[in-house]
Design a protein around this motif. Structure first.
Motif, PDB file in Angstrom:
ATOM      1  N   TRP A  73       0.838  -1.211   0.000  1.00  0.00           N
ATOM      2  CA  TRP A  73       0.000   0.000   0.000  1.00  0.00           C
ATOM      3  C   TRP A  73       0.869   1.256   0.000  1.00  0.00           C
ATOM      4  O   TRP A  73       0.533   2.256  -0.618  1.00  0.00           O
ATOM      5  N   GLY A  74       2.012   1.186   0.706  1.00  0.00           N
ATOM      6  CA  GLY A  74       2.933   2.315   0.695  1.00  0.00           C
ATOM      7  C   GLY A  74       3.569   2.521  -0.666  1.00  0.00           C
ATOM      8  O   GLY A  74       3.755   3.654  -1.114  1.00  0.00           O
ATOM      9  N   ILE A  75       3.877   1.413  -1.340  1.00  0.00           N
ATOM     10  CA  ILE A  75       4.417   1.520  -2.693  1.00  0.00           C
ATOM     11  C   ILE A  75       3.398   2.177  -3.617  1.00  0.00           C
ATOM     12  O   ILE A  75       3.743   3.011  -4.462  1.00  0.00           O
ATOM     13  N   TYR A  76       2.139   1.831  -3.436  1.00  0.00           N
ATOM     14  CA  TYR A  76       1.069   2.417  -4.251  1.00  0.00           C
ATOM     15  C   TYR A  76       1.037   3.942  -4.088  1.00  0.00           C
ATOM     16  O   TYR A  76       0.848   4.679  -5.077  1.00  0.00           O
ATOM     17  N   PHE A  77       1.237   4.427  -2.869  1.00  0.00           N
ATOM     18  CA  PHE A  77       1.209   5.872  -2.635  1.00  0.00           C
ATOM     19  C   PHE A  77       2.339   6.574  -3.375  1.00  0.00           C
ATOM     20  O   PHE A  77       2.157   7.663  -3.920  1.00  0.00           O
ATOM     21  N   GLN A  78       3.511   5.956  -3.397  1.00  0.00           N
ATOM     22  CA  GLN A  78       4.650   6.571  -4.076  1.00  0.00           C
ATOM     23  C   GLN A  78       4.566   6.414  -5.585  1.00  0.00           C
ATOM     24  O   GLN A  78       4.926   7.327  -6.333  1.00  0.00           O
ATOM     25  N   HIS A  92      -9.932   3.807   3.717  1.00  0.00           N
ATOM     26  CA  HIS A  92      -9.426   4.569   4.861  1.00  0.00           C
ATOM     27  C   HIS A  92      -7.951   4.913   4.680  1.00  0.00           C
ATOM     28  O   HIS A  92      -7.487   5.968   5.134  1.00  0.00           O
ATOM     29  N   VAL A  93      -7.205   4.030   3.989  1.00  0.00           N
ATOM     30  CA  VAL A  93      -5.802   4.324   3.704  1.00  0.00           C
ATOM     31  C   VAL A  93      -5.697   5.401   2.633  1.00  0.00           C
ATOM     32  O   VAL A  93      -4.886   6.335   2.739  1.00  0.00           O
ATOM     33  N   LYS A  94      -6.530   5.295   1.611  1.00  0.00           N
ATOM     34  CA  LYS A  94      -6.524   6.325   0.565  1.00  0.00           C
ATOM     35  C   LYS A  94      -6.834   7.702   1.147  1.00  0.00           C
ATOM     36  O   LYS A  94      -6.264   8.718   0.728  1.00  0.00           O
ATOM     37  N   ILE A 143      -7.362   8.485  12.209  1.00  0.00           N
ATOM     38  CA  ILE A 143      -7.584   7.233  11.477  1.00  0.00           C
ATOM     39  C   ILE A 143      -6.588   6.173  11.945  1.00  0.00           C
ATOM     40  O   ILE A 143      -6.938   5.001  12.132  1.00  0.00           O
ATOM     41  N   THR A 144      -5.334   6.578  12.142  1.00  0.00           N
ATOM     42  CA  THR A 144      -4.318   5.646  12.634  1.00  0.00           C
ATOM     43  C   THR A 144      -4.731   5.056  13.977  1.00  0.00           C
ATOM     44  O   THR A 144      -4.617   3.847  14.200  1.00  0.00           O
ATOM     45  N   ARG A 145      -5.202   5.915  14.851  1.00  0.00           N
ATOM     46  CA  ARG A 145      -5.639   5.454  16.174  1.00  0.00           C
ATOM     47  C   ARG A 145      -6.780   4.447  16.046  1.00  0.00           C
ATOM     48  O   ARG A 145      -6.787   3.397  16.685  1.00  0.00           O
ATOM     49  N   ASP A 146      -7.741   4.755  15.183  1.00  0.00           N
ATOM     50  CA  ASP A 146      -8.916   3.881  15.044  1.00  0.00           C
ATOM     51  C   ASP A 146      -8.570   2.567  14.348  1.00  0.00           C
ATOM     52  O   ASP A 146      -9.126   1.520  14.682  1.00  0.00           O
TER      53      ASP A 146
END
Length: 637
Positions: free
Chosen positions: A538-543, A556-558, A586-589
């Motif tokens: 998912w992190g690779i997708y962001f980059q 929620h990640v998007k 969001i991280t907390r939840d």
């Protein structure tokens, strides 16, 4: 300290001018006796001619100091970053000592337009390089036009100097003013400049010296210089003069730092630097800084040799290479004998061991299991963090999640403490709720494929205390029916597996800790890059969503990724923190990462007669410890 203000240009300029003019006047300027002697002999201009029109007036930590002495430090090998951190932290802008804001440095003031697309840097008029040559806007333009925009030297413009795919445009307004202009908002420009990135600008800026190594300016003589240096080509020669660590092997390169290189890396057992007579800062009494005459770095073969020098009183001030629980104890035991005190180097990461279960694992069964929040919560509740604290961290820690530290702007008590209470009953209930109530004959839980839930977690052999802690966690989890194996691997191998999304689980230090670390390196808060070990794909997708190893994340990640893009475009810490708090909610939840205990404080040594060293400082490469504490104002009583 000064502030960088945003808003109307006139108002911003006024704010910075008031904050940084100081009280010293030309008649008050003072210098060490050695430089005064050179002035008398006609070998140096008078001190008021060596300083800019408006030197930066630096308030000492304790009191104004006196001149003299040699600051002794030690490096490990030929590419240790300590030299860059301790005597090379000079930037257009820098962190303040508390790491709560960005403040002016080489730039006297900075005007920022409201949407963060234009930054006007007002350089200090009359400022000079260490060889006496003027430092002007032309030097910044040389870096921009002939280094940053030269494809042979810079194949790709760094992300922090772009807006989307569009590189920054740098324009000269006059001899002491340059404008950085972006096609869209770049709210994090100054924060990035204050990190290690900022050193690359000034290292490649002394045009009067570097032009001889540039093909454009020395077309007839460059081949000879390349051959003499035995370099592969002219670009390799140039970069070795300006990039780390090559720039510390070159005594000819002029600097704006407090000390200049006289004995370089390479072929020696000690690196030596001496005061820069043209340094641009003074204390409130008008004494030109630095106070200390010389800095030396002994080059050692291993960390234990550096620790030995510390406990023998042979290091005057240092914390790098002195970290670790065992080292803390031996440093404390030898204080009185060797005449030093300890200062606290507080790790920027909040957590001593974050457990990342890879939700994008290439094992489809494990990814299904790891993506269940109830599973992660159950495992967290099964960890006896108080016992970890007693057995692993010598009672110096406390239960904590991968969350911002107390006392920071982003601190969230719920996020920091949730699921940290040791409660095996609640852990079992949560794991049952996750859908894994069925067990095998050995009482281990069964996964969705009907087989025992079993996985390995990578732990670097260089982090022995993490392996020991993970062995205890293995027992805690076995007690609630989850089988985990500790896979001790060499650090570079563990890192390579993570980058390739090959790991099922990984432990590392983590959590954003200090506010600006969370903003600059948020990989423990959401899938920001492939180093976000709890969801590498998912992190690779962001980059790069087109990367073959990328995987499209859930909504929620998007949302977090979109918020982070928004934050990067937001100028000013107040607005950035407001957006970051939305990301952290969001991280907390979601509870992506299982934290264990707060990272215990590290310590450094400082000789009893060395003053103006803060009792506490952040400790991380992102802060460039100890650079922002202004070593130029350290002195010996």
């Amino acid at each position: 300290m000064g502030r960088i203000c945003q808003g109307a240009l006139g108002r911003a300029a006024l704010c910075l001018f008031i904050a940084w003019t100081g009280t010293a006047s030309a008649a008050d300027f003072k210098e060490p006796a050695a430089l005064a002697g050179l002035v008398k002999d006609g070998k140096l201009p008078p001190v008021e001619k060596r300083l800019p029109e408006k030197p930066l007036v630096l308030k000492p930590v304790e009191k104004s100091g006196k001149y003299g002495g040699t600051w002794r430090q030690a490096l490990m090998g030929g590419s240790d970053s300590l030299i860059e951190r301790s005597i090379g932290y000079t930037r257009l802008v820098r962190w303040n000592p508390a790491w709560t804001e960005v403040v002016p440095d080489v730039a006297e003031k900075i005007d920022i337009n409201p949407d963060g697309t234009e930054y006007v840097f007002h350089l200090r008029k009359g400022m000079r390089w260490s060889d006496g040559a003027p430092f002007t806007a032309d030097d910044i333009m040389f870096w921009y036009q002939d280094v940053l925009m030269n494809k042979e030297l810079t194949p790709a413009v760094p992300r922090w100097l772009r807006s989307g795919s569009d590189p920054v445009i740098v324009e000269k307004i006059d001899d002491s003013t340059v404008r950085f202009r972006f096609s869209g908002p770049n709210g994090m420009l100054l924060e990035n400049m204050a990190t290690t990135f900022g050193s690359d600008i000034l290292a490649a800026a002394p045009a009067h010296y570097l032009k001889q190594f540039h093909k454009k300016y020395n077309p007839d003589g460059i081949d000879k210089l390349v051959a003499e240096a035995k370099a592969a080509n002219w670009s390799a020669l140039f970069l070795n003069k300006t990039s780390f660590p090559g720039r510390w092997r070159n005594t000819g390169r002029p600097v704006l730092d407090p000390w200049k290189l006289t004995v370089p890396y390479g072929g020696t057992t000690q690196v030596v630097l001496e005061r820069n007579p043209y340094y641009f800062k003074v204390d409130p009494n008008g004494q030109q800084l630095p106070y200390i005459d010389r800095v030396t770095f002994d080059i050692m073969g291993d960390q234990q040799a550096i620790v030995l020098k510390a406990i023998n009183g042979e290091l005057d001030m240092q914390n790098q290479r002195l970290n670790g629980l065992e080292t803390r104890i031996v440093l404390a035991q030898n204080r009185e004998r060797s005449g030093y005190r300890l200062f606290k180097a507080q790790p920027a990461w909040s957590n001593a061991m974050c457990i990342a279960l890879n939700q994008t694992s290439k094992n489809p069964v494990l990814r299904e299991i790891f993506r269940k929040k109830e599973f992660r919560v159950g495992l967290s509740l099964a960890i006896n963090r108080e016992e970890l604290n007693d057995l692993i961290y010598a009672g110096q820690s406390q239960p904590y999640q991968a969350a911002p530290r107390p006392g920071t702007a982003l601190y969230d008590e719920q996020m920091a403490t949730q699921y940290t209470k040791y409660d095996p009953k609640a852990a079992n209930e949560m794991l049952d709720k996750a859908g894994f109530s069925k067990r095998d004959a050995q009482n281990f839980r069964l996964g969705p494929d009907g087989k025992r839930i079993s996985f390995a977690i990578d732990a670097a052999t260089s982090r022995r205390y993490q392996i020991d802690a993970l062995e205890l966690v293995r027992k805690y989890w076995a007690a609630v029916g989850v089988e985990m194996q500790v896979r001790a691997v060499e650090e570079s191998f563990a890192f390579a597996r993570m980058l390739a999304n090959e790991q099922d689980g990984l432990v590392w230090i983590g959590g954003g800790g200090y506010d600006f670390l969370g903003l600059l390196d948020p990989k423990w808060y959401f899938p920001y890059e492939n180093q976000a070990a709890f969801a590498s794909a998912w992190g690779i997708y962001f980059q790069n969503p087109n990367d073959p190893n990328a995987e499209e994340p859930p909504e929620h990640v998007k949302k977090q990724q979109a918020l982070y893009v928004q934050m990067q475009k937001t100028p000013g810490a107040t607005g950035q923190f407001a957006v970051m708090k939305q990301i952290l909610e969001i991280t907390r939840d979601q509870f992506y990462v299982i934290g264990t205990n707060m990272e215990a404080d590290n310590y450094g040594v400082v000789k009893n007669n060395m003053r103006n060293v803060p009792e506490v400082m952040p400790d991380t490469f992102f802060y460039m410890t100890p650079g922002p504490t202004n070593p130029e104002q350290y002195f010996y009583e």
